[in-house]
Design a protein around this motif. Structure first.
Motif, short mmCIF file in Angstrom:
data_model
loop_
_atom_site.label_atom_id
_atom_site.label_comp_id
_atom_site.label_asym_id
_atom_site.label_seq_id
_atom_site.Cartn_x
_atom_site.Cartn_y
_atom_site.Cartn_z
N ASN A 146 13.64 -11.80 -146.82
CA ASN A 146 13.97 -12.63 -147.98
C ASN A 146 13.47 -11.99 -149.28
O ASN A 146 14.08 -12.14 -150.32
N THR A 147 12.34 -11.30 -149.19
CA THR A 147 11.79 -10.66 -150.39
C THR A 147 12.28 -9.22 -150.51
O THR A 147 11.91 -8.52 -151.45
N GLY A 148 13.03 -8.74 -149.51
CA GLY A 148 13.61 -7.41 -149.62
C GLY A 148 12.98 -6.36 -148.73
O GLY A 148 12.62 -5.28 -149.19
N ILE A 149 12.85 -6.70 -147.43
CA ILE A 149 12.51 -5.71 -146.39
C ILE A 149 11.09 -5.13 -146.53
O ILE A 149 10.91 -3.94 -146.75
N GLN A 150 10.08 -6.01 -146.42
CA GLN A 150 8.70 -5.52 -146.34
C GLN A 150 8.19 -5.69 -144.90
O GLN A 150 8.58 -6.64 -144.22
N ARG A 151 7.32 -4.81 -144.48
CA ARG A 151 6.86 -4.88 -143.10
C ARG A 151 6.11 -6.16 -142.81
O ARG A 151 5.41 -6.72 -143.65
N SER A 152 6.25 -6.65 -141.58
CA SER A 152 5.44 -7.77 -141.10
C SER A 152 4.76 -7.29 -139.82
O SER A 152 5.00 -6.17 -139.37
N SER A 153 3.95 -8.15 -139.21
CA SER A 153 3.35 -7.73 -137.95
C SER A 153 4.37 -7.78 -136.81
O SER A 153 4.09 -7.38 -135.70
N ALA A 154 5.60 -8.24 -137.12
CA ALA A 154 6.67 -8.20 -136.12
C ALA A 154 7.54 -6.95 -136.27
O ALA A 154 8.42 -6.70 -135.45
N THR A 155 7.30 -6.16 -137.30
CA THR A 155 8.06 -4.91 -137.47
C THR A 155 7.66 -3.94 -136.36
O THR A 155 6.47 -3.78 -136.08
N PRO A 156 8.65 -3.29 -135.72
CA PRO A 156 8.30 -2.38 -134.63
C PRO A 156 7.74 -1.03 -135.12
O PRO A 156 7.94 -0.67 -136.29
N TYR A 157 7.11 -0.35 -134.22
CA TYR A 157 6.54 0.97 -134.50
C TYR A 157 7.61 1.91 -135.03
O TYR A 157 8.72 1.97 -134.50
N GLY A 158 7.26 2.62 -136.07
CA GLY A 158 8.15 3.66 -136.57
C GLY A 158 9.22 3.20 -137.54
O GLY A 158 9.87 4.02 -138.18
N ALA A 159 9.40 1.89 -137.69
CA ALA A 159 10.50 1.39 -138.52
C ALA A 159 10.22 1.60 -140.00
O ALA A 159 9.10 1.39 -140.47
N TRP A 160 11.29 1.98 -140.72
CA TRP A 160 11.22 2.02 -142.18
C TRP A 160 11.30 0.60 -142.72
O TRP A 160 12.09 -0.22 -142.24
N THR A 161 10.45 0.31 -143.68
CA THR A 161 10.62 -0.87 -144.54
C THR A 161 10.20 -0.42 -145.93
O THR A 161 9.69 0.70 -146.08
N THR A 162 10.35 -1.27 -146.94
CA THR A 162 9.97 -0.83 -148.29
C THR A 162 8.46 -0.67 -148.44
O THR A 162 8.01 0.00 -149.36
N THR A 163 7.69 -1.28 -147.55
CA THR A 163 6.23 -1.08 -147.61
C THR A 163 5.72 -0.17 -146.50
O THR A 163 4.52 0.04 -146.37
N THR A 164 6.64 0.34 -145.69
CA THR A 164 6.29 1.42 -144.75
C THR A 164 7.34 2.52 -144.98
O THR A 164 8.16 2.81 -144.11
N PRO A 165 7.28 3.11 -146.19
CA PRO A 165 8.34 4.07 -146.54
C PRO A 165 8.17 5.40 -145.80
O PRO A 165 7.15 5.63 -145.14
N ILE A 166 9.20 6.24 -145.92
CA ILE A 166 9.15 7.55 -145.27
C ILE A 166 8.66 8.55 -146.30
O ILE A 166 9.38 8.88 -147.26
N GLY A 167 7.42 8.97 -146.14
CA GLY A 167 6.83 9.92 -147.08
C GLY A 167 6.44 11.19 -146.37
O GLY A 167 6.81 11.41 -145.21
N THR A 168 5.66 11.99 -147.06
CA THR A 168 5.23 13.24 -146.43
C THR A 168 4.04 13.01 -145.51
O THR A 168 3.83 13.76 -144.56
N LYS A 169 3.27 11.96 -145.78
CA LYS A 169 2.08 11.72 -144.95
C LYS A 169 2.30 10.59 -143.96
O LYS A 169 1.72 10.57 -142.88
#
Lengths: 317, 407
Positions: A146-169
């Protein structure tokens, strides 16, 4: 109350629509399919308590509503407490003959994964422990959509969300998904199930049983989110089915603590079929996918051991 | 009802703490649902309600919630089904409820809550001040202050009649000073359940919109900019109008039970040159100080504000229009405000918006349960008098009784 006979085939699902069209949910929204089927097992004598989230904002834009039942929303973290209050009031008013006791009004609480796994966990625990006669449905789209794809504790391992972005680290969510079923189980409630929109007969039958139970019940529904998971609108059911076929999601039913798998998967598909169809996993390397495959294997082994049979079979390509 | 009839009422007198008086009041009005959660110093309200339900004196559903946030959520929901709902809290518990306090008033649910006032953390402190109740000042609740144990009891019975009035439909908080009233045993005249229910009668379910399967409605939807403002405007009007209902209910209560209540209570005001205004149990001390000062020939009076929200501005103007100087005693602070006394600020605005000029002195006292005595109030009076003689209002709040600060 509700639907009296078991749902065994598609045409056993009631035709009546208690979830009205005209809402503003996305095309291909898994939660919309969940709500429509959930509403089918309710009868008139049902009061709905809903937590803040996608479904709440898209179905109740004042002065319109999609709900043909009495419906109440207060806030995000308190769906179970609101449902507790409704249920306690019904009990008191029935006892005092202000409400006709024979109506047996049922309370259904609905919240998303953020409102259940995270911010609403305390209130859910309180409701389950106090044994309120409430059916609790969590529609799990695996992030704060609802707020635009931020991770929750239900987000699975490895998934991209706006607060678990794909960076270099860091590349996606570093932690696995929280196991809400085991948490519910620890409360010793009479009925717990997982359901999936790709298996509507199984899902609606579980809704029916959870509704009929006298006491707290919890149904955890796999509800894909097309914008959040970066999937095509027409792939909602495909992704949901692949979740079951790969063993990422297991269709469970736990009655009085006794578990069983309701949709058995004798031959599992490799998890890459599930991951590669979703944009939220597109950054995963082959080695990342093998890591996730191992996690799924361990999960399947744990489930098989728990239910006492090989309900979910090996990966067969 | 004539005075003779009032006297004829058979009255049971007991000794009770403020906490027990609050619980007894919920029994008299036959509440349907109580959400209970322990916090000092209100915890005996929860205990007494549990006890009364356990031994059949009260037929209510208790929800032994896991937090105050859930307590407030559950009573709002219970009220939305049409139940008479109650909860009680203090200090940090109220702060945890805060999000739902606004929702309770905005959904127009006539919940009643007892608030045994207590200082806010940090540092953690379990003693009395009004930091908690002042923090709910702007949440849209009707707030009634109590001066005595009897008032706690009477206010809660009246609170249901006020909250459920069709022109109001708002939640009501009734305060009792932590320890000073919550734990102090005073005489208490009981009202029978029959009398209480005749007065705070239960309206038929459905007189207001409730969650009813025969008439399904959606409560608490999303309202976009095209509607939100109008909904809020109705709510503003509702609390504005509540003062009239509070007055009517207080008068009727007096006719039946012999104790009349108004929005505020003036004392020795007629020829007073200086008036001291306060809230809650502090008012008893001020009364005692006024009595002593009057014996010395001082022209002093006092006003106790009973209805704090909605603020009884018109009533206050009427009683203080002829005085020269006003001192306001606040047992709470609003940090960073031009003057830090919250009640003082309301009074200053009330006077300023009406173009009335008076000499005003803002006192803060007794934070975190620091006792004040009659002599302290007399010292504050002398301070006001000194300012009056000098003909100037102090620009800053006086923090009375702080170590190292002279008054």
């Amino acid at each position: 109350m509700g639907v009296n006979k078991p749902i065994k085939v598609l045409w056993d699902i009631p035709r009546e629509e208690r979830f009205a069209p005209g809402h503003s949910m996305c095309q291909g929204c898994g939660a919309a399919i969940t709500m429509r089927h959930l509403a089918k097992i309710m009868d008139k004598n049902t009061i709905i308590a809903m937590g803040t989230g996608c479904v709440e904002v898209t179905t109740t834009l004042f002065p319109r509503t999609s709900w043909r039942n009495p419906w109440i929303h207060l806030a995000f973290e308190n769906t179970a407490a609101v449902a507790s209050g409704v249920e306690a009031a019904l009990k008191a008013l029935s006892r005092k003959k202000i409400i006709d006791d024979s109506r047996r009004i049922k309370v259904v609480a609905i919240a998303g994964d953020g409102g259940t796994f995270d911010i609403g966990l305390q209130s859910l625990s309180g409701m389950l422990e106090r044994r309120h006669n409430v059916m609790y449905v969590v529609y799990d789209n695996e992030a704060y959509m609802n707020t635009g794809i931020q991770r929750s504790s239900a987000t699975p391992y490895g998934a991209w969300t706006t607060t678990t972005p794909i960076g270099t680290k860091l590349r996606g969510k570093p932690q696995p998904k929280k196991d809400i079923i085991t948490i519910a189980l620890a409360h010793g409630i009479p009925y717990i199930a997982t359901a999936n929109i790709a298996y509507p007969v199984d899902m609606v039958e579980k809704f029916r049983k959870a509704y009929e139970v006298d006491g707290p019940s919890l149904v955890h529904v796999y509800s894909p989110c097309t914008p959040g998971w970066r999937i095509r609108n027409e792939h909602t059911i495909e992704v949901a089915r692949l979740a079951v076929q790969t063993g990422v999601w297991v269709q469970l039913e736990i009655i009085e603590g006794e578990p069983r798998v309701t949709i058995k998967v004798p031959r599992r598909k490799h998890v890459r079929h599930y991951l590669r169809i979703q944009g939220r996993f597109r950054h995963l390397t082959d080695s990342d996918i093998e890591t996730i495959q191992k996690m799924v294997d361990e999960y399947v082994e744990k489930i098989n051991k728990w239910v006492g049979e090989e309900a979910i079979g090996p990966v067969v390509e | 009802m004539s005075l003779a009839q009032v006297v004829e009422r058979k009255v049971e007198r007991i000794a009770a703490t403020g906490n027990h008086a609050a619980a007894y009041a919920t029994r008299e009005v036959d509440i349907d649902v109580a959400a209970i959660y322990p916090i000092t110093p209100q915890v005996q309200i929860a205990e007494k309600i549990a006890e009364m339900v356990a031994n059949g004196e009260l037929d209510a559903e208790i929800i032994p919630v896991e937090s105050e946030h859930s307590a407030m959520s559950a009573v709002v929901a219970a009220s939305a089904v049409g139940a008479r709902a109650f909860t009680a809290t203090s200090s940090q518990g109220l702060e945890l409820m805060h999000e739902i306090l606004y929702i309770a008033s905005s959904l127009r649910q006539p919940v009643v809550m007892a608030l045994a006032t207590r200082a806010l953390s940090a540092p953690i402190n379990i003693w009395n001040d009004y930091g908690d109740v002042i923090s709910m000042r702007d949440t849209g609740w009707i707030i009634l202050f109590s001066e005595t144990v009897q008032e706690v009891y009477d206010n809660i019975i009246q609170a249901y009649r006020i909250a459920e009035h069709p022109d109001v439909l708002l939640p009501v908080a009734v305060t009792l000073d932590g320890y000073i009233l919550s734990h102090t045993i005073e005489p208490l005249e009981l009202v029978t359940r029959e009398e209480a229910l005749k007065f705070a009668f239960k309206r038929p379910r459905g007189y207001r919109p409730v969650l009813d399967p025969d008439d399904p409605i959606t409560i608490g939807p999303l309202a976009a900019p095209n509607w939100y403002y109008e909904i809020k405007r109705q709510q503003i009007e509702a609390i504005r109008n509540a003062g009239r209902v509070v007055r009517e209910v207080g008068r009727e209560y007096g006719k039946i039970f012999g104790r009349t209540y108004d929005l505020l209570e003036p004392y020795m005001i007629d020829d007073a040159k200086i008036v001291i205004i306060s809230l809650g149990a502090t008012a008893s001390l001020v009364k005692a100080a006024v009595n002593r000062l009057r014996k010395q020939g001082e022209k002093v009076g006092m006003v106790k504000i009973r209805l704090y929200r909605p603020f009884p501005a018109e009533d206050l103007i009427k009683v203080i229009e002829d005085v020269d100087a006003v001192g306001v005693l606040d047992r709470a602070v609003v940090y960073g405000s031009p003057t830090e006394g919250p009640l003082f600020n309301d009074i200053a605005v009330t006077l300023a918006t009406r173009g009335i000029h008076k000499l005003l002195v803002s006192f803060v006292h007794g934070l975190g349960g620091r006792d004040i005595f009659v002599n302290d109030v007399i010292a504050m009076y002398k301070k006001i008098k000194r300012f009056a003689e000098e003909g100037r209002s102090p620009e800053k709040t006086v923090f009375f009784g702080v170590k190292g600060e002279e008054v």
